[in-house]
Design an enzyme around this catalytic site. Structure first.
Site, PDB file in Angstrom:
ATOM      1  N   GLN A   1       0.815  -1.159  -0.116  1.00  0.00           N
ATOM      2  CA  GLN A   1      -0.007  -0.061   0.183  1.00  0.00           C
ATOM      3  C   GLN A   1       0.697   1.193   0.001  1.00  0.00           C
ATOM      4  O   GLN A   1       0.449   2.446   0.020  1.00  0.00           O
ATOM      5  CB  GLN A   1      -0.920   0.085   1.176  1.00  0.00           C
ATOM      6  CG  GLN A   1      -1.880  -1.064   1.308  1.00  0.00           C
ATOM      7  CD  GLN A   1      -3.113  -0.728   0.219  1.00  0.00           C
ATOM      8  OE1 GLN A   1      -3.408   0.442  -0.172  1.00  0.00           O
ATOM      9  NE2 GLN A   1      -3.871  -1.900  -0.255  1.00  0.00           N
TER      10      GLN A   1
ATOM     11  N   CYS B   1     -16.191 -11.483   4.678  1.00  0.00           N
ATOM     12  CA  CYS B   1     -17.026 -12.631   4.567  1.00  0.00           C
ATOM     13  C   CYS B   1     -16.332 -13.789   4.784  1.00  0.00           C
ATOM     14  O   CYS B   1     -15.388 -14.154   4.074  1.00  0.00           O
ATOM     15  CB  CYS B   1     -17.726 -12.383   3.464  1.00  0.00           C
ATOM     16  SG  CYS B   1     -18.754 -11.238   3.357  1.00  0.00           S
TER      17      CYS B   1
HETATM   18  C1  LIG Z   1      -1.053  -4.626   2.111  1.00  0.00           C
HETATM   19  C2  LIG Z   1      -1.253  -5.644   1.170  1.00  0.00           C
HETATM   20  N1  LIG Z   1      -0.301  -6.593   1.271  1.00  0.00           N
HETATM   21  C3  LIG Z   1      -0.613  -7.442   0.162  1.00  0.00           C
HETATM   22  C4  LIG Z   1      -1.589  -7.607  -0.607  1.00  0.00           C
HETATM   23  C5  LIG Z   1      -1.662  -8.566  -1.774  1.00  0.00           C
HETATM   24  O1  LIG Z   1      -1.251  -8.271  -2.948  1.00  0.00           O
HETATM   25  P1  LIG Z   1      -1.871  -8.678  -4.033  1.00  0.00           P
HETATM   26  O2  LIG Z   1      -3.382  -8.490  -4.441  1.00  0.00           O
HETATM   27  O3  LIG Z   1      -0.936  -8.054  -5.160  1.00  0.00           O
HETATM   28  O4  LIG Z   1      -1.570 -10.257  -4.164  1.00  0.00           O
HETATM   29  C6  LIG Z   1      -2.558  -6.458  -0.522  1.00  0.00           C
HETATM   30  C7  LIG Z   1      -3.797  -6.256  -1.183  1.00  0.00           C
HETATM   31  O5  LIG Z   1      -4.888  -6.123  -0.919  1.00  0.00           O
HETATM   32  C8  LIG Z   1      -2.330  -5.499   0.490  1.00  0.00           C
HETATM   33  O6  LIG Z   1      -3.122  -4.438   0.557  1.00  0.00           O
END
Ligand SMILES: Cc1ncc(COP(=O)(O)O)c(C=O)c1O
Length: 378
Positions: free
Chosen positions: A177, A325
Site C-alpha cells: 500500500q 465474509c
Molecule cells: C497490504 C497488502 N499486502 C498484500 C496484498 C496482496 O497483494 P496482491 O493483491 O497483489 O496479491 C494487498 C492487497 O490487498 C495488500 O493491501
C-alpha cells in the site's frame, strides 16, 4: 455519477500505463529468452525496466525480481527464508498484517516455526519496546506491514530496521500500500525484503515485485527455466512489466502532491461529518504524516456497515466494508478487532480509499450522499 473510492482494493490502469503496454500485446510479443529479433528486444525491455524502477527506489536492478502479485512476493520472502539453510526458528510479525502474511506465517507454524505477534496500540502502531524484547538470536525474520491497508497506519520502518540490524535479523516489509503513496528510499530504509504489487498504483493486476537486498539468502519457490537470474522461473510477463514500470514513473512524480491533496479530501469528509454532528470514530492514526494518504476507516454507532455500502453502491459510490465474509457470516475485520474498535461501532465500519484520480466534485457528492444515508439509517 460513479465514484470509485476503493483504491486500496485496486486501482484502474492509468492511460499512460495502458498506452505503454499496448505494443507489447501486438508487435512486441516475443519471448525474452528467444535469441532472435523478436526476443532480444524483450530481454532489453526487462533490463531497462528494472534499471528504471531501481533508480526510483534507490536500489540495484539486480535486487529486483518480478512476481505475479504482492501475495507471491510475500510468500517467496517468508517461505524462501524458512526453507533456507538458516537454523533460526522464530518469526515475529503483528496481528494487523494482510492475509498474505498472516496465512503464510500460520503455514510456517505448522512446519515448526514459532510465531510471535508484537502488540499494536489503538492506532495500529507496533510496540517497539516489545519488539526489542521478543527479538533474539533465534529470530529468523521480522515481517511488518509498512502502511496498513485497512486503517492506514504507517509504521516506523527506520526504527524497526535499526532494531533488526542490531540483532542480525532479517526484516521483510509488506509495502504493497505504500509504493508511490508515501516517499520511499531503499538506501535509507535498510530492509532486506520488500513486497510490491502493481495494481495498487495503476498498473494491471497480475504483476508484483520482490526486492531482495544483496546478500539476503532465500530459497527459490518457483522452479523451472532460468528467468529472473534463475531465481523465479516462468516466461516473463513483458507487457505487465512495462506497465508496472510506467506506473512507478508516473506515481513517483506525484507522490508529494498526492499526500497533500488526498489529506485535504480526507479532512473535508471528516469535517463535514462533524459539522452535521454525526457520531463517528476514525479508526487508525490522525490524518497526517503517519497515516496513508487517502485512507479513511470510519465507524458509525449501531449501524450495519453493509447497509451503508449497499446504499452507497445504489448511489454509484464504491467503498469497502470493515468486515470480512467467511462462508457462514460477516465478521468484523481482524485489524479492527486488534485495535479494539468498540463493539457498538465495529460493525458499522467502512473503508474509504481516495485515489490519485479522485476529483473534488466526486468528494462533494460522496459527502452529501453519505450524510443522507447515515441520517436515514440512524
Ligand atoms: C497490504 C497488502 N499486502 C498484500 C496484498 C496482496 O497483494 P496482491 O493483491 O497483489 O496479491 C494487498 C492487497 O490487498 C495488500 O493491501
Amino acid at each position: 455519477m460513479e465514484v470509485y473510492l476503493d483504491n486500496a482494493a485496486t486501482t484502474k490502469v492509468s492511460k499512460p500505463v495502458y498506452e505503454a503496454m499496448k505494443p507489447y500485446f501486438k508487435s512486441s510479443f516475443g519471448n525474452p529468452s528467444s535469441l532472435h529479433n523478436k526476443g532480444i528486444p524483450m530481454r532489453k525491455t526487462i533490463n531497462t525496466s528494472k534499471k528504471k524502477i531501481a533508480s526510483l527506489l534507490h536500489c540495484a536492478p539486480t535486487e529486483l525480481y518480478f512476481t505475479s502479485c504482492g501475495t507471491e512476493a510475500t510468500n517467496w520472502a517468508l517461505k524462501g527464508l524458512a526453507l533456507s539453510p538458516s537454523i533460526k526458528g522464530e518469526i515475529i510479525t503483528t496481528r494487523i498484517e494482510h492475509h498474505a502474511t498472516t496465512h503464510t506465517v500460520e503455514f510456517l507454524e505448522k512446519l515448526g516455526y514459532i510465531i510471535h505477534y508484537v502488540d499494536v496500540d489503538n492506532d495500529g502502531f507496533i510496540d517497539l519496546f516489545q519488539l526489542e524484547e521478543l527479538i533474539n538470536n533465534n529470530t529468523l525474520v521480522v515481517s511488518i506491514i509498512y502502511a496498513n491497508n485497512e486503517i492506514g497506519t504507517v509504521q516506523n520502518i527506520e526504527k524497526i530496521s535499526e532494531i533488526c540490524r542490531a540483532h542480525s535479523t532479517y526484516l521483510h516489509v509488506d509495502a504493497v500500500q505504500a509504493i508511490t503513496h508515501i516517499p520511499l528510499n531503499l538506501t535509507e530504509l535498510q530492509v532486506d525484503l520488500m513486497s510490491i504489487s502493481g495494481h495498487k498504483f495503476h498498473a494491471p493486476k497480475g504483476i508484483g515485485l520482490l526486492y531482495i537486498k544483496e546478500g539476503t539468502h532465500i530459497e527459490n519457490l518457483i522452479h523451472g527455466g532460468q528467468q529472473e537470474n534463475e531465481r523465479r522461473a516462468g516466461t516473463e510477463n513483458v507487457p505487465y512489466i512495462v506497465g508496472i514500470t510506467k506506473a512507478f514513473e508516473e506515481g513517483m512524480k506525484v507522490v508529494e502532491d498526492y499526500n497533500d491533496r488526498l489529506n485535504q479530501f480526507a479532512n473535508e469528509i471528516l469535517d463535514a461529518l462533524k459539522n452535521e454532528e454525526i457520531d463517528f470514530l476514525l479508526n487508525g492514526p490522525k490524518i497526517g504524516e503517519n497515516r496513508l494518504p487517502g485512507n479513511l476507516n470510519i465507524s458509525f454507532e449501531e449501524i450495519d456497515g453493509s447497509d451503508i455500502i449497499f446504499y452507497l453502491n445504489k448511489a454509484g459510490i464504491y467503498v469497502s466494508s470493515g468486515s470480512a465474509c467467511n462462508s457462514e457470516m460477516i465478521e468484523p475485520s481482524h485489524v479492527l478487532k486488534e485495535i479494539n474498535v468498540p463493539k457498538d461501532y465495529i460493525n458499522g465500519s467502512i473503508r474509504v480509499s481516495i485515489g490519485q484520480f479522485t476529483t473534488h466534485i466526486e468528494i462533494t457528492y460522496f459527502i452529501k450522499t453519505l450524510i443522507n444515508i447515515i441520517k436515514k439509517l440512524k
